[in-house]
Motif scaffolding. Structure first.
Motif, PDB file in Angstrom:
ATOM      1  N   GLY A 103      47.363  40.342  38.149  1.00 43.94           N
ATOM      2  CA  GLY A 103      47.262  39.041  37.502  1.00 43.94           C
ATOM      3  C   GLY A 103      46.840  39.151  36.053  1.00 43.94           C
ATOM      4  N   VAL A 104      45.858  39.998  35.776  1.00 41.24           N
ATOM      5  CA  VAL A 104      45.402  40.179  34.394  1.00 41.24           C
ATOM      6  C   VAL A 104      46.499  40.809  33.543  1.00 41.24           C
ATOM      7  CG1 VAL A 104      43.727  41.385  32.955  1.00 41.24           C
ATOM      8  CG2 VAL A 104      42.969  40.288  35.060  1.00 41.24           C
ATOM      9  N   ALA A 105      47.208  41.796  34.090  1.00 39.86           N
ATOM     10  CA  ALA A 105      48.287  42.446  33.334  1.00 39.86           C
ATOM     11  C   ALA A 105      49.397  41.459  32.991  1.00 39.86           C
ATOM     12  CB  ALA A 105      48.848  43.616  34.148  1.00 39.86           C
ATOM     13  N   ILE A 106      49.751  40.595  33.931  1.00 43.40           N
ATOM     14  CA  ILE A 106      50.790  39.588  33.665  1.00 43.40           C
ATOM     15  C   ILE A 106      50.321  38.608  32.596  1.00 43.40           C
ATOM     16  CG2 ILE A 106      52.028  37.646  34.688  1.00 43.40           C
ATOM     17  CD1 ILE A 106      52.144  39.285  37.287  1.00 43.40           C
ATOM     18  N   LEU A 107      49.062  38.203  32.652  1.00 43.55           N
ATOM     19  CA  LEU A 107      48.536  37.296  31.628  1.00 43.55           C
ATOM     20  C   LEU A 107      48.586  37.930  30.244  1.00 43.55           C
ATOM     21  CD1 LEU A 107      45.419  35.649  33.315  1.00 43.55           C
ATOM     22  CD2 LEU A 107      47.508  34.510  32.583  1.00 43.55           C
ATOM     23  N   PHE A 108      48.251  39.209  30.146  1.00 39.40           N
ATOM     24  CA  PHE A 108      48.204  39.867  28.855  1.00 39.40           C
ATOM     25  C   PHE A 108      49.590  40.194  28.306  1.00 39.40           C
ATOM     26  CE2 PHE A 108      43.719  41.692  29.773  1.00 39.40           C
ATOM     27  CZ  PHE A 108      43.162  40.474  29.413  1.00 39.40           C
ATOM     28  N   ASP A 109      50.558  40.495  29.197  1.00 37.00           N
ATOM     29  CA  ASP A 109      51.861  40.974  28.742  1.00 37.00           C
ATOM     30  C   ASP A 109      52.966  39.932  28.812  1.00 37.00           C
ATOM     31  OD1 ASP A 109      51.924  44.171  28.326  1.00 37.00           O
ATOM     32  OD2 ASP A 109      50.433  43.651  29.820  1.00 37.00           O
ATOM     33  N   ARG A 110      52.743  38.821  29.506  1.00 34.08           N
ATOM     34  CA  ARG A 110      53.815  37.834  29.659  1.00 34.08           C
ATOM     35  C   ARG A 110      53.407  36.432  29.212  1.00 34.08           C
ATOM     36  NH1 ARG A 110      56.819  41.604  29.939  1.00 34.08           N
ATOM     37  NH2 ARG A 110      58.530  41.904  31.429  1.00 34.08           N
TER      38      ARG A 110
ATOM     39  N   THR B 107      35.930  46.817  44.017  1.00 31.37           N
ATOM     40  CA  THR B 107      36.991  46.046  43.360  1.00 31.37           C
ATOM     41  C   THR B 107      36.802  46.004  41.855  1.00 31.37           C
ATOM     42  OG1 THR B 107      37.226  44.660  45.337  1.00 31.37           O
ATOM     43  CG2 THR B 107      38.127  43.803  43.279  1.00 31.37           C
ATOM     44  N   VAL B 108      35.568  45.746  41.415  1.00 32.97           N
ATOM     45  CA  VAL B 108      35.283  45.647  39.988  1.00 32.97           C
ATOM     46  C   VAL B 108      35.605  46.948  39.263  1.00 32.97           C
ATOM     47  CG1 VAL B 108      33.401  45.422  38.319  1.00 32.97           C
ATOM     48  CG2 VAL B 108      33.575  43.812  40.217  1.00 32.97           C
ATOM     49  N   HIS B 109      35.286  48.081  39.906  1.00 30.54           N
ATOM     50  CA  HIS B 109      35.471  49.362  39.239  1.00 30.54           C
ATOM     51  C   HIS B 109      36.867  49.947  39.422  1.00 30.54           C
ATOM     52  CE1 HIS B 109      31.449  50.343  37.668  1.00 30.54           C
ATOM     53  NE2 HIS B 109      31.031  49.550  38.624  1.00 30.54           N
ATOM     54  N   SER B 110      37.731  49.305  40.198  1.00 30.07           N
ATOM     55  CA  SER B 110      39.067  49.876  40.408  1.00 30.07           C
ATOM     56  C   SER B 110      40.198  48.972  39.933  1.00 30.07           C
ATOM     57  CB  SER B 110      39.266  50.208  41.895  1.00 30.07           C
ATOM     58  OG  SER B 110      39.054  49.082  42.713  1.00 30.07           O
ATOM     59  N   TYR B 111      39.932  47.682  39.656  1.00 31.61           N
ATOM     60  CA  TYR B 111      41.037  46.822  39.225  1.00 31.61           C
ATOM     61  C   TYR B 111      41.628  47.256  37.880  1.00 31.61           C
ATOM     62  CZ  TYR B 111      38.650  44.208  35.515  1.00 31.61           C
ATOM     63  OH  TYR B 111      38.024  43.863  34.352  1.00 31.61           O
ATOM     64  N   PRO B 112      40.853  47.877  36.932  1.00 24.61           N
ATOM     65  CA  PRO B 112      41.511  48.311  35.691  1.00 24.61           C
ATOM     66  C   PRO B 112      42.625  49.329  35.922  1.00 24.61           C
ATOM     67  CG  PRO B 112      39.132  48.256  35.393  1.00 24.61           C
ATOM     68  CD  PRO B 112      39.384  48.068  36.852  1.00 24.61           C
ATOM     69  N   LEU B 113      42.505  50.143  36.971  1.00 24.01           N
ATOM     70  CA  LEU B 113      43.563  51.102  37.266  1.00 24.01           C
ATOM     71  C   LEU B 113      44.855  50.388  37.649  1.00 24.01           C
ATOM     72  CD1 LEU B 113      44.153  54.106  37.466  1.00 24.01           C
ATOM     73  CD2 LEU B 113      43.381  54.043  39.829  1.00 24.01           C
ATOM     74  N   ALA B 114      44.738  49.370  38.502  1.00 25.25           N
ATOM     75  CA  ALA B 114      45.917  48.570  38.844  1.00 25.25           C
ATOM     76  C   ALA B 114      46.468  47.861  37.615  1.00 25.25           C
ATOM     77  CB  ALA B 114      45.560  47.557  39.928  1.00 25.25           C
ATOM     78  N   MET B 115      45.601  47.395  36.766  1.00 18.02           N
ATOM     79  CA  MET B 115      46.034  46.713  35.543  1.00 18.02           C
ATOM     80  C   MET B 115      46.851  47.645  34.656  1.00 18.02           C
ATOM     81  SD  MET B 115      43.497  45.161  32.645  1.00 18.02           S
ATOM     82  CE  MET B 115      44.017  45.163  30.939  1.00 18.02           C
ATOM     83  N   ILE B 116      46.416  48.891  34.506  1.00 19.34           N
ATOM     84  CA  ILE B 116      47.138  49.854  33.664  1.00 19.34           C
ATOM     85  C   ILE B 116      48.509  50.163  34.253  1.00 19.34           C
ATOM     86  CG2 ILE B 116      47.116  52.237  32.857  1.00 19.34           C
ATOM     87  CD1 ILE B 116      44.098  52.034  32.602  1.00 19.34           C
TER      88      ILE B 116
END
Length: 260
Positions: free
Chosen positions: A90-97, A161-170
């Motif tokens: 969700g964060v990646a889509i917000l930042f890139d789209r 979750t807090v420490h692993s969501y950035p990996l999914a975001m990348i």
């Protein structure tokens, strides 16, 4: 044509027969990689199997504490991986789209959990949501019970979750850059809403990235020790990683290496 073919055929066969496999630098690199993988992967796994077979400890896999720890590990790893992929995508889509204001600083801020070791983050969150944190002390004095204590299974899942969501975001952000935005624009021109274009066009193309990030995060969280030991053990939420540590430190277990 017949004469030309007849004369060229043996020459081509002789040329093929004279070809020898090249032995250049890449062959040596490949051999070195095979040796390194065998040493760093198969040797430790072989040592574990020898210890386990020699100690005849396979029956311990069915004991209550091991089954409970395995269940806790599976639940926390899968739940945190699902939440991390959901948040990271969700964060990646917000930042890139989208044209979200302040995307660049927000992107850097969203990646900061990767810079902090998980056990340090667990200690920091104890000061925010621990039983003796200022928020919980004030809430207890006002309403008679703490707002939320981070100790236990829910706290472990939350911090994983807090420490692993950035990996999914990348991972998802890298996949998004490979998805042509023309497809989404074509869906919008055809009358699709932004949500329909997202779910009908973008997300199906991101399926491999979502699956790979889920598997990578789940395996990493399954092996995490810092967060379950600091947040889970006070509420007796034991995972396989903390159970292994307990067996190694226990003086009551015979042949602890074989047990582990």
């Amino acid at each position: 044509m017949t004469t030309l073919t007849g004369t060229a055929g043996p020459a081509m066969r002789r040329a093929r027969g004279s070809v020898r496999p090249r032995r250049d630098g890449l062959t040596g690199v490949s051999l070195a990689l095979w040796i390194a993988c065998a040493f760093f992967v198969f040797v430790p796994l072989g040592a574990i199997l020898v210890l386990a077979v020699g100690g005849s400890q396979f029956g311990m896999l069915l004991e209550g504490d091991v089954v409970e720890a395995a269940t806790n590990s599976l639940v926390s790893a899968v739940a945190s991986a699902l939440l991390a992929v959901l948040i990271g995508a969700g964060v990646a889509i917000l930042f890139d789209r989208t044209d979200l204001p302040g995307r660049r600083p927000l992107r850097l801020l969203a990646l900061t959990p990767l810079l902090m070791p998980p056990f340090v983050g667990a200690i920091a969150w104890l000061g925010v949501a621990g039983p003796t944190s200022p928020v919980n002390l004030w809430w207890r004095e006002t309403f008679g019970a703490p707002l939320w204590s981070i100790y236990g299974a829910d706290g472990v899942i939350f911090l994983l979750t807090v420490h692993s969501y950035p990996l999914a975001m990348i991972i998802v952000a890298a996949a998004l850059r490979r998805v042509p935005s023309d497809l989404e624009q074509a869906a919008r021109i055809a009358g699709a809403s932004p949500a329909r274009a997202l779910f009908a066009v973008t997300l199906p193309l991101l399926r491999p990235a979502l699956l790979s990030s889920f598997l990578l995060i789940a395996v990493g969280n399954l092996a995490d020790f810092g967060i379950p030991s600091i947040i889970g053990l006070p509420e007796r939420f034991v995972t396989l990683a903390t159970l292994v540590y307990r067996y190694l430190q226990s003086g009551t277990v015979d042949d602890p290496l074989a047990v582990v």
